[in-house]
Scaffold this active site. Sequence first.
Site, PDB file in Angstrom:
ATOM      1  N   GLU A  67     -13.644  -0.574  -0.881  1.00  0.00           N
ATOM      2  CA  GLU A  67     -14.359  -1.444   0.056  1.00  0.00           C
ATOM      3  C   GLU A  67     -14.781  -0.718   1.328  1.00  0.00           C
ATOM      4  O   GLU A  67     -15.827  -0.988   1.893  1.00  0.00           O
ATOM      5  CB  GLU A  67     -13.495  -2.644   0.485  1.00  0.00           C
ATOM      6  CG  GLU A  67     -13.025  -3.515  -0.634  1.00  0.00           C
ATOM      7  CD  GLU A  67     -11.580  -3.264  -0.911  1.00  0.00           C
ATOM      8  OE1 GLU A  67     -11.237  -2.085  -1.130  1.00  0.00           O
ATOM      9  OE2 GLU A  67     -10.784  -4.215  -0.941  1.00  0.00           O
ATOM     10  N   ASP A 152      -8.821  -3.392  -2.878  1.00  0.00           N
ATOM     11  CA  ASP A 152      -7.466  -3.763  -2.457  1.00  0.00           C
ATOM     12  C   ASP A 152      -6.757  -4.581  -3.526  1.00  0.00           C
ATOM     13  O   ASP A 152      -7.379  -5.165  -4.420  1.00  0.00           O
ATOM     14  CB  ASP A 152      -7.516  -4.551  -1.146  1.00  0.00           C
ATOM     15  CG  ASP A 152      -7.798  -3.650   0.046  1.00  0.00           C
ATOM     16  OD1 ASP A 152      -7.781  -2.425  -0.129  1.00  0.00           O
ATOM     17  OD2 ASP A 152      -8.052  -4.176   1.145  1.00  0.00           O
ATOM     18  N   ASP A 154      -4.947  -7.411  -3.438  1.00  0.00           N
ATOM     19  CA  ASP A 154      -4.746  -8.849  -3.392  1.00  0.00           C
ATOM     20  C   ASP A 154      -5.840  -9.545  -4.194  1.00  0.00           C
ATOM     21  O   ASP A 154      -6.690  -8.919  -4.809  1.00  0.00           O
ATOM     22  CB  ASP A 154      -4.696  -9.350  -1.942  1.00  0.00           C
ATOM     23  CG  ASP A 154      -5.958  -9.015  -1.159  1.00  0.00           C
ATOM     24  OD1 ASP A 154      -6.913  -8.490  -1.764  1.00  0.00           O
ATOM     25  OD2 ASP A 154      -6.001  -9.282   0.052  1.00  0.00           O
ATOM     26  N   GLU A 156      -8.405 -11.202  -3.256  1.00  0.00           N
ATOM     27  CA  GLU A 156      -9.756 -10.958  -2.776  1.00  0.00           C
ATOM     28  C   GLU A 156     -10.270  -9.604  -3.248  1.00  0.00           C
ATOM     29  O   GLU A 156     -11.430  -9.458  -3.638  1.00  0.00           O
ATOM     30  CB  GLU A 156      -9.784 -11.037  -1.248  1.00  0.00           C
ATOM     31  CG  GLU A 156     -11.187 -11.107  -0.688  1.00  0.00           C
ATOM     32  CD  GLU A 156     -11.185 -11.199   0.818  1.00  0.00           C
ATOM     33  OE1 GLU A 156     -12.264 -11.069   1.402  1.00  0.00           O
ATOM     34  OE2 GLU A 156     -10.104 -11.382   1.409  1.00  0.00           O
ATOM     35  N   TYR A 470       0.162  -1.225   1.985  1.00  0.00           N
ATOM     36  CA  TYR A 470      -0.774  -2.338   2.113  1.00  0.00           C
ATOM     37  C   TYR A 470      -0.205  -3.424   3.016  1.00  0.00           C
ATOM     38  O   TYR A 470       0.967  -3.784   2.918  1.00  0.00           O
ATOM     39  CB  TYR A 470      -1.075  -2.915   0.733  1.00  0.00           C
ATOM     40  CG  TYR A 470      -2.250  -3.851   0.732  1.00  0.00           C
ATOM     41  CD1 TYR A 470      -3.493  -3.435   1.206  1.00  0.00           C
ATOM     42  CD2 TYR A 470      -2.121  -5.149   0.263  1.00  0.00           C
ATOM     43  CE1 TYR A 470      -4.580  -4.286   1.203  1.00  0.00           C
ATOM     44  CE2 TYR A 470      -3.206  -6.017   0.248  1.00  0.00           C
ATOM     45  CZ  TYR A 470      -4.420  -5.577   0.718  1.00  0.00           C
ATOM     46  OH  TYR A 470      -5.501  -6.427   0.724  1.00  0.00           O
ATOM     47  N   ARG A 472      -1.233  -6.668   3.585  1.00  0.00           N
ATOM     48  CA  ARG A 472      -1.317  -8.102   3.266  1.00  0.00           C
ATOM     49  C   ARG A 472      -0.296  -8.389   2.158  1.00  0.00           C
ATOM     50  O   ARG A 472      -0.584  -8.242   0.991  1.00  0.00           O
ATOM     51  CB  ARG A 472      -2.728  -8.494   2.838  1.00  0.00           C
ATOM     52  CG  ARG A 472      -3.743  -8.358   3.971  1.00  0.00           C
ATOM     53  CD  ARG A 472      -5.124  -8.836   3.578  1.00  0.00           C
ATOM     54  NE  ARG A 472      -6.048  -8.632   4.680  1.00  0.00           N
ATOM     55  CZ  ARG A 472      -6.779  -7.536   4.860  1.00  0.00           C
ATOM     56  NH1 ARG A 472      -6.704  -6.560   3.974  1.00  0.00           N
ATOM     57  NH2 ARG A 472      -7.587  -7.422   5.889  1.00  0.00           N
ATOM     58  N   HIS A 517       3.190  -6.341  -3.692  1.00  0.00           N
ATOM     59  CA  HIS A 517       4.555  -6.383  -4.186  1.00  0.00           C
ATOM     60  C   HIS A 517       5.512  -5.486  -3.425  1.00  0.00           C
ATOM     61  O   HIS A 517       6.578  -5.166  -3.917  1.00  0.00           O
ATOM     62  CB  HIS A 517       4.568  -6.019  -5.667  1.00  0.00           C
ATOM     63  CG  HIS A 517       3.722  -6.930  -6.489  1.00  0.00           C
ATOM     64  ND1 HIS A 517       4.053  -8.242  -6.726  1.00  0.00           N
ATOM     65  CD2 HIS A 517       2.539  -6.724  -7.123  1.00  0.00           C
ATOM     66  CE1 HIS A 517       3.120  -8.808  -7.476  1.00  0.00           C
ATOM     67  NE2 HIS A 517       2.196  -7.913  -7.734  1.00  0.00           N
TER      68      HIS A 517
END
Length: 971
Positions: A67, A152, A154, A156, A470, A472, A517
Amino acid sequence: MAKKAPTSQPTAKASTRAPKKAPATSAEPAADTATKAPPRGKGRRGGAPFAGYTAGAAKGRHLVIVESPSKAKTINKYLGDDYVVLASVGHVRDLPDRNPKGVKNPVPGVDLEHDFTPTYIVSEGKERVVSDLKRAAKDATSTGKEVWFATDLDREGEAIAWHLASELGIRPASAKRVKFAAITKAEIDRAFSTPHAIDEDRVNAQQARRILDRIVGYQVSPLLWKKVARGLSAGRVQSVAVRVVVEREREIRAFIPDERWSIEGVFSPALAKASSVRTAWRELLAQRDEKSNAPSIKAQNAWLSDHACVRAELIEVAGKKFDVSLSVEQLLGPATDLNQDAIEARIAKAATIFADASAHDLTPGVHAAATLAGLTNIKVASKRSTAGRGPARWERTLDGDIHPSAKYAIASLETKRTTTRPAPPFITSTLQQSASTRFGFGAQRTMRAAQQLYEGIDVPGEGPMGLITYMRTDSTHLTREALDMARTYIAKAFGPAYLPEKPNFFSSSNKDAQEAHEAIRPTTAHLTPAKLRTVLSDDQFKLYSIIYERFIACQMTPAQWDQTTALITGGIDPARPCTFRASGRTLVFDGFYKVTGVPPSAEAQTLPVLSERAPLATVDLLTDQSFSSPPPRYSEASLIKVLEEEGIGRPSTYASIISVIQDRKYVEKLESRLHASDLGEVVTDKLIEGFPDIMDVGYTREMETQLDKVEDEHLDWVDMLRKFYSKFQRSLASAEGSMSHAKAETRPAPKEFTCPTCAKEGRGDAVGLVYRFGKNGRFLSCSLYPTCTYAAPVDREGKPQLAETVDVACPKTGRPMVRKTGRFGPFLATPLEKGEEQSTGIILNIDKKGKVAAPSVPPLLTDLPCPTCESPLNLRNGLRGPWLGCSRFPKCRGRGKWNELPEPQQKQLELALKNHEKQHPVLVIKTLAGVPLTDANGKSLATAPTVDHLLLNRKKDSESSLEEIAADMGV
């Protein structure tokens, strides 16, 4: 059987005209950033512009799509020359903002009648990005190489990979999807050695969320336009978050405090010096600083420690627990109904119950206990408090002298070894809370710095590298590699005493934890914050420091304290003894505090050397009346904690929720606390009235659980949407017919507020006022409107907010200007005489520092057409030179491309702008005495006082017409 992710509809070309502004639909980041992508390819997942693709660069090489350009730069270092890494710069596709011409779909891009089938288009400004990615993918695959999706990890990120694959013509089942929690060589090697298909269940979960939010936004927001005010918006998650803030506001408004009394004793083992110590102690308590504040508890404890004294609290009198208190709930009942009528009735009832000073007076019980404890010549004083409610209406003091026969001794001493365990490593919510508490960072600011640390920082000698995992996540899990890394560092840096025998493990407080995780942690332990200070910005350094410290500390041994408790017994009557309890603690082993530092403990006292049965002299006996405090307003940190506990949103949405509810003026941030605005309260009430299910916290939590089941348990997402929409349609139809208009509702103001216009014009001296609602909140209006048009804005307490005269000379008339409050906040205006036109005076803005600013030079109108609406463009000078913007702003936000104009035309326009600025020089704003407040550029001078300091006196004639105030209040 689970529904498969729908095949992408034929991609429609984004319109060259800007779509109509549609109601925002969600607090989900995708809803805010992908629906209308910023120009030049900027997006949520990356801040740098898209660099473009050089034709043929991917031939014979694998293509990796991420991204963010920063992330691309970092991972390119580890992959080598066999790979070319490009960034999508966030989302590339989304549901359209509006329907195609001739289509009347209530929710653009979602076919409500055919299983909610979505139609996606390339987001505005992303056409070039998609085109370049297609060319790069064709170059890679035509030479036998692969396309890898490294977005990423997640939901999204999964959805972005799915949209990219759809645009590139790659089936999700055969796509090479890689995920890594940290951008390190080991993680990237592992990810690329074990690729997998795009997880369509995760895509369906994200897609279902997006459609849910859009249905709510596009169908509820227009209802708010009809029933409250134009331009408002509703969101499935954000509106529930506003409700949480509104309900806290009303809890505070309805709060009546409880009353409690305490008695503290100050004792000294130096019996012979008790008298001199008492004199010095009383002198200390009598001291006041420049703000008239008494010495703090910390200062008092330091004094007591220096004089070997003990502070203790009375806990027992004559064998019974000392408890002199009053619970208001026993008199008034619990405050369960928080509407305005119920709140006013509760306050009025409390005022009646405590109208008399003798009602529910607790001082007789305190007097009796204080007498037995050794206080004599007791005097009780009572003073009425105009601001207090319930028992706080009466402020009482009880004081006296120390009885000479009061004798005390140590009845028992007990010392226990206690431990304090380290906190778990950070997850998204706790990181945001800690950054808010320690540094005052907002959630968006925290996540921005964390994103930069995750995507990569250029470290000297190392090159670009991701510094944290990460960010989030709602899992506190740490991998075996991470545990080994921390334990190796601890053993080497601090020694075996600080390393537990086994690793510390932590369970997640959120039972629905999903997303990533692993907890947020540094990618390597050897890069301490001190080593990175020169390469990190201030925000990055602060955030990296607390992430690093928390991670290392969580694997260290507990801190150890010696907690000592002393029971002191005595008084004037041995048959009815009084027992005081004193406690203190001493740190005996710092453990994990070695890394985090010992937390300050302002109220902890250090006990002197004591022994059982040793006599003590009474230095002082202090009685104190206290009242319970209302629940505190939420900070960003505490609101995020509640959202997490209630299951509202997910780690990737917290920052966006907080930002959205403030941007839309439903919540205001004042002194780091979130206050519900009048607008937020009215919108919340209307939504609860029309959509009780959607606004219910439990229902919102269940919807999040359903979305989790779509991902984890293959729940049919279309069936989930069907069940939601059938119920939602009924609520929408009912609300359309039954919901009243907010502007039609009035509420009587307190009787002390009367209409001055009616008094002047002979309609009576006691004509009441009412509260009405305008677009930007409440205001006071005459109850005889339209016969009388008196109106006045109000402050947060509902009191009239009258115009205030300030020491600023109007640059047109020379008159003193007045401060008013309008739809965009406070401003300065010229007071006009009757019959004068608005153009006679001027309006001046107040900047973020509270200082007056001069008006900007008016723009130069050109004959260049706006590329969006074809209206003429305005030319202005900016920090980076001339720029072109639509003359219809803010209705149209089109921008012209100055750099693409021919050079002769640029020079011609620059000359015209220069002459225009000469004809319209920047005004220098001055005080009435002629002292400049702004510079030649219209900016406030560093030495200029704030408008608050320029106030002269309140305007005596506070009358305004309803028409005059309408512009201010947006009515």
